[in-house]
Write a protein that holds these residues in place. Structure first.
Motif, PDB file in Angstrom:
ATOM      1  N   ARG A 222       0.404  -1.604  -0.184  1.00 18.14           N
ATOM      2  CA  ARG A 222       0.173  -0.084   0.006  1.00 18.14           C
ATOM      3  C   ARG A 222       1.026   1.585  -0.320  1.00 18.14           C
ATOM      4  N   ALA A 223       1.655   1.194   0.452  1.00 15.18           N
ATOM      5  CA  ALA A 223       2.803   1.877   0.997  1.00 15.18           C
ATOM      6  C   ALA A 223       3.590   2.588  -0.618  1.00 15.18           C
ATOM      7  N   ALA A 224       3.802   1.539  -1.248  1.00 12.90           N
ATOM      8  CA  ALA A 224       4.715   1.423  -3.042  1.00 12.90           C
ATOM      9  C   ALA A 224       3.149   2.195  -3.811  1.00 12.90           C
ATOM     10  N   LEU A 225       2.570   1.213  -3.325  1.00 10.11           N
ATOM     11  CA  LEU A 225       0.862   2.016  -4.184  1.00 10.11           C
ATOM     12  C   LEU A 225       1.290   3.668  -3.814  1.00 10.11           C
ATOM     13  N   SER A 226       1.070   4.239  -2.883  1.00  5.20           N
ATOM     14  CA  SER A 226       0.631   5.070  -2.682  1.00  5.20           C
ATOM     15  C   SER A 226       1.944   6.518  -3.192  1.00  5.20           C
ATOM     16  N   GLY A 227       3.118   5.485  -4.350  1.00  9.69           N
ATOM     17  CA  GLY A 227       3.782   6.960  -4.436  1.00  9.69           C
ATOM     18  C   GLY A 227       5.124   6.950  -3.998  1.00  9.69           C
ATOM     19  N   HIS A 228       4.788   6.202  -2.869  1.00  7.22           N
ATOM     20  CA  HIS A 228       6.686   5.941  -1.670  1.00  7.22           C
ATOM     21  C   HIS A 228       7.567   4.818  -2.464  1.00  7.22           C
ATOM     22  N   LEU A 229       8.687   5.229  -2.659  1.00  2.00           N
ATOM     23  CA  LEU A 229       9.781   4.347  -3.105  1.00  2.00           C
ATOM     24  C   LEU A 229      10.045   3.734  -1.702  1.00  2.00           C
ATOM     25  N   VAL A 230       9.445   1.993  -2.157  1.00  2.87           N
ATOM     26  CA  VAL A 230       9.932   1.223  -0.729  1.00  2.87           C
ATOM     27  C   VAL A 230      10.887   0.586  -1.256  1.00  2.87           C
ATOM     28  N   ILE A 231      11.497  -0.027   0.070  1.00  6.12           N
ATOM     29  CA  ILE A 231      12.870  -1.372  -0.140  1.00  6.12           C
ATOM     30  C   ILE A 231      12.436  -1.613   1.211  1.00  6.12           C
ATOM     31  N   SER A 232      13.039  -3.183   0.520  1.00  7.25           N
ATOM     32  CA  SER A 232      12.172  -3.747   1.971  1.00  7.25           C
ATOM     33  C   SER A 232      13.152  -5.383   1.532  1.00  7.25           C
ATOM     34  N   THR A 233      13.378  -6.043   1.699  1.00  5.86           N
ATOM     35  CA  THR A 233      13.806  -7.670   2.272  1.00  5.86           C
ATOM     36  C   THR A 233      13.022  -8.655   2.395  1.00  5.86           C
ATOM     37  N   ILE A 234      12.961  -9.691   1.719  1.00  6.33           N
ATOM     38  CA  ILE A 234      12.237 -10.687   1.967  1.00  6.33           C
ATOM     39  C   ILE A 234      13.354 -12.074   2.025  1.00  6.33           C
ATOM     40  N   HIS A 235      12.128 -13.092   2.719  1.00 10.07           N
ATOM     41  CA  HIS A 235      12.503 -14.331   1.918  1.00 10.07           C
ATOM     42  C   HIS A 235      12.700 -15.456   0.665  1.00 10.07           C
ATOM     43  N   ALA A 236      13.651 -15.807  -0.293  1.00 11.23           N
ATOM     44  CA  ALA A 236      13.016 -16.412  -1.190  1.00 11.23           C
ATOM     45  C   ALA A 236      14.442 -17.108  -1.932  1.00 11.23           C
ATOM     46  N   ASN A 237      14.015 -17.943  -2.318  1.00 11.99           N
ATOM     47  CA  ASN A 237      15.203 -19.034  -2.693  1.00 11.99           C
ATOM     48  C   ASN A 237      16.238 -18.020  -4.484  1.00 11.99           C
ATOM     49  N   ASN A 238      15.631 -17.624  -4.778  1.00 11.15           N
ATOM     50  CA  ASN A 238      15.716 -16.830  -6.106  1.00 11.15           C
ATOM     51  C   ASN A 238      14.801 -15.646  -6.165  1.00 11.15           C
ATOM     52  N   LYS A 239      15.105 -15.080  -7.445  1.00  9.86           N
ATOM     53  CA  LYS A 239      14.484 -13.537  -7.349  1.00  9.86           C
ATOM     54  C   LYS A 239      13.335 -14.187  -8.213  1.00  9.86           C
ATOM     55  N   ASN A 240      12.938 -15.184  -8.659  1.00  7.44           N
ATOM     56  CA  ASN A 240      11.450 -15.627  -9.131  1.00  7.44           C
ATOM     57  C   ASN A 240      10.684 -15.980  -8.104  1.00  7.44           C
ATOM     58  N   GLY A 241      11.233 -15.764  -7.231  1.00 10.05           N
ATOM     59  CA  GLY A 241      10.768 -16.992  -6.062  1.00 10.05           C
ATOM     60  C   GLY A 241       9.644 -15.902  -5.335  1.00 10.05           C
ATOM     61  N   VAL A 242      10.840 -14.254  -5.046  1.00 12.42           N
ATOM     62  CA  VAL A 242      10.096 -12.943  -5.056  1.00 12.42           C
ATOM     63  C   VAL A 242       8.523 -12.738  -4.832  1.00 12.42           C
ATOM     64  N   ILE A 243       7.782 -13.074  -6.289  1.00 16.75           N
ATOM     65  CA  ILE A 243       6.419 -12.851  -6.365  1.00 16.75           C
ATOM     66  C   ILE A 243       5.981 -13.788  -5.726  1.00 16.75           C
ATOM     67  N   ASN A 244       6.048 -14.908  -5.875  1.00 17.10           N
ATOM     68  CA  ASN A 244       5.632 -16.511  -5.012  1.00 17.10           C
ATOM     69  C   ASN A 244       5.273 -15.821  -3.954  1.00 17.10           C
ATOM     70  N   ARG A 245       6.286 -15.341  -3.758  1.00 17.20           N
ATOM     71  CA  ARG A 245       6.353 -15.988  -1.797  1.00 17.20           C
ATOM     72  C   ARG A 245       5.364 -14.439  -1.415  1.00 17.20           C
ATOM     73  N   LEU A 246       4.848 -13.297  -2.452  1.00 15.40           N
ATOM     74  CA  LEU A 246       3.911 -12.343  -2.122  1.00 15.40           C
ATOM     75  C   LEU A 246       3.169 -12.659  -1.306  1.00 15.40           C
ATOM     76  N   LYS A 247       2.778 -13.767  -3.116  1.00 19.24           N
ATOM     77  CA  LYS A 247       1.664 -13.951  -3.949  1.00 19.24           C
ATOM     78  C   LYS A 247       1.288 -15.092  -2.356  1.00 19.24           C
ATOM     79  N   GLN A 248       2.256 -15.503  -1.447  1.00 21.67           N
ATOM     80  CA  GLN A 248       1.879 -17.005  -0.238  1.00 21.67           C
ATOM     81  C   GLN A 248       0.800 -16.258   0.485  1.00 21.67           C
ATOM     82  N   LEU A 249       1.613 -14.503   0.927  1.00 21.25           N
ATOM     83  CA  LEU A 249       1.606 -14.028   1.574  1.00 21.25           C
ATOM     84  C   LEU A 249      -0.316 -13.177   1.737  1.00 21.25           C
ATOM     85  N   ASN A 250      -0.840 -13.599   0.743  1.00 20.08           N
ATOM     86  CA  ASN A 250      -2.134 -13.211   0.320  1.00 20.08           C
ATOM     87  C   ASN A 250      -2.273 -11.721  -0.212  1.00 20.08           C
ATOM     88  N   VAL A 251      -1.222 -10.992  -0.949  1.00 24.83           N
ATOM     89  CA  VAL A 251      -0.883 -10.012  -1.314  1.00 24.83           C
ATOM     90  C   VAL A 251      -2.181 -10.294  -2.993  1.00 24.83           C
TER      91      VAL A 251
END
Length: 285
Positions: A222-251
């Motif tokens: 939501r913060a990113a969609l409101s126009g802010h630049l958001v930088i964060s870390t997330i647990h994933a085994n590779n770059k392609n797994g990041v999006i899947n991880r967000l979906k697992q978190l019900n985004v």
């Protein structure tokens, strides 16, 4: 040797080798002291139970922990000064099944103290350009690979022109030019609540320590969609797994597509001279 002198020597040595953590763990009738660097865990020394108790009590005393409490977990902090430089120490203690107490001392460095090098500095230049686009930049990679350091380095490179706020659990790097907030669950100030508070300060850039759960993930999006630049870390085994991880978190998939700016998978590798260097695999969305 007085305990203060022993403690100072211990911290000085850890800082000298850029250790992030000092472990004081029971091992049979004695205690092992180990130090964790970006590369490996190093054996430091073995001390007896009597000396370890004195050391732990000293650590509790300077960090405002209860000396008489050795059953329940405790946390404390202390500002350590060395050659006019400040280092922030975080203490965490807990007892094992036989009521022998252990402690971890985390050393929090400033970004100037980081000696992280990169396999290809063109990646940093490319990422810096992406900072001006807005949205969310996500770092994934193994623990200790320098993800937070990279985020701070990039944000600091443009900080004179931007208001930067960090929300972490706990704060890992000290940077006086940033407004740094720390999660405090006992005061009901988690990531979600602090992001809401942070939005009222209207920062240009959010650095969110780690996306661990659904509430944090959706608040960061939501913060990113409101126009802010958001930088964060997330647990994933590779770059392609990041999006899947967000979906697992019900985004919501649509929110992901609109919010994600860049995904970076960072790990440490050996360069041609055998030194550890950060390798980035970048996926620009």
């Amino acid at each position: 040797m007085k305990m203060k002198e022993y403690f100072n020597d211990l911290i000085n040595h850890a800082i000298d080798i850029k250790a992030s953590d000092i472990y004081i763990f029971p091992a049979g009738d004695n205690f092992n002291i180990k130090m964790h660097t970006n590369v490996r865990i190093l054996e430091h020394s073995v001390i007896d139970s009597s000396f370890s108790k004195t050391l732990l009590n000293y650590c509790k005393y300077i960090s405002n922990m209860a000396i008489s409490e050795n059953r329940r977990p405790q946390i404390g902090s202390f500002v350590y000064k060395l050659d006019s430089q400040k280092y922030y120490l975080r203490f965490s203690s807990v007892s094992n099944f036989s009521n022998k107490e252990s402690m971890v001392i985390r050393i929090i460095y400033s970004i100037e103290d980081s000696d992280l090098s990169y396999a290809d500095y063109n990646n940093l230049i490319s990422l810096k350009k992406r900072f001006y686009k807005g949205g969310m930049i996500l770092f994934a990679g193994p623990t200790g690979s320098g993800k937070t350091t990279s985020a701070y380095k990039l944000a600091k490179s443009i900080s004179p022109k931007k208001i930067i706020m960090t929300i972490e659990d706990p704060v890992e790097i000290i940077e006086d030019e940033f407004l740094q907030l720390q999660v405090n669950d006992s005061a009901n100030m988690g990531y979600d609540e602090l992001i809401k508070v942070g939005l009222r300060h209207r920062p240009d850039i959010f650095i969110i320590g780690e996306i661990r759960d659904t509430r944090t993930a959706n608040a960061a999006i939501r913060a990113a969609l409101s126009g802010h630049l958001v930088i964060s870390t997330i647990h994933a085994n590779n770059k392609n797994g990041v999006i899947n991880r967000l979906k697992q978190l019900n985004v919501d998939s649509s929110d992901i597509n609109h919010a994600i700016n860049t995904v970076v998978y960072q790990k440490l590798v050996n360069d041609k001279d055998g030194n550890m260097t950060a390798y980035m695999d970048i996926n620009e969305e």
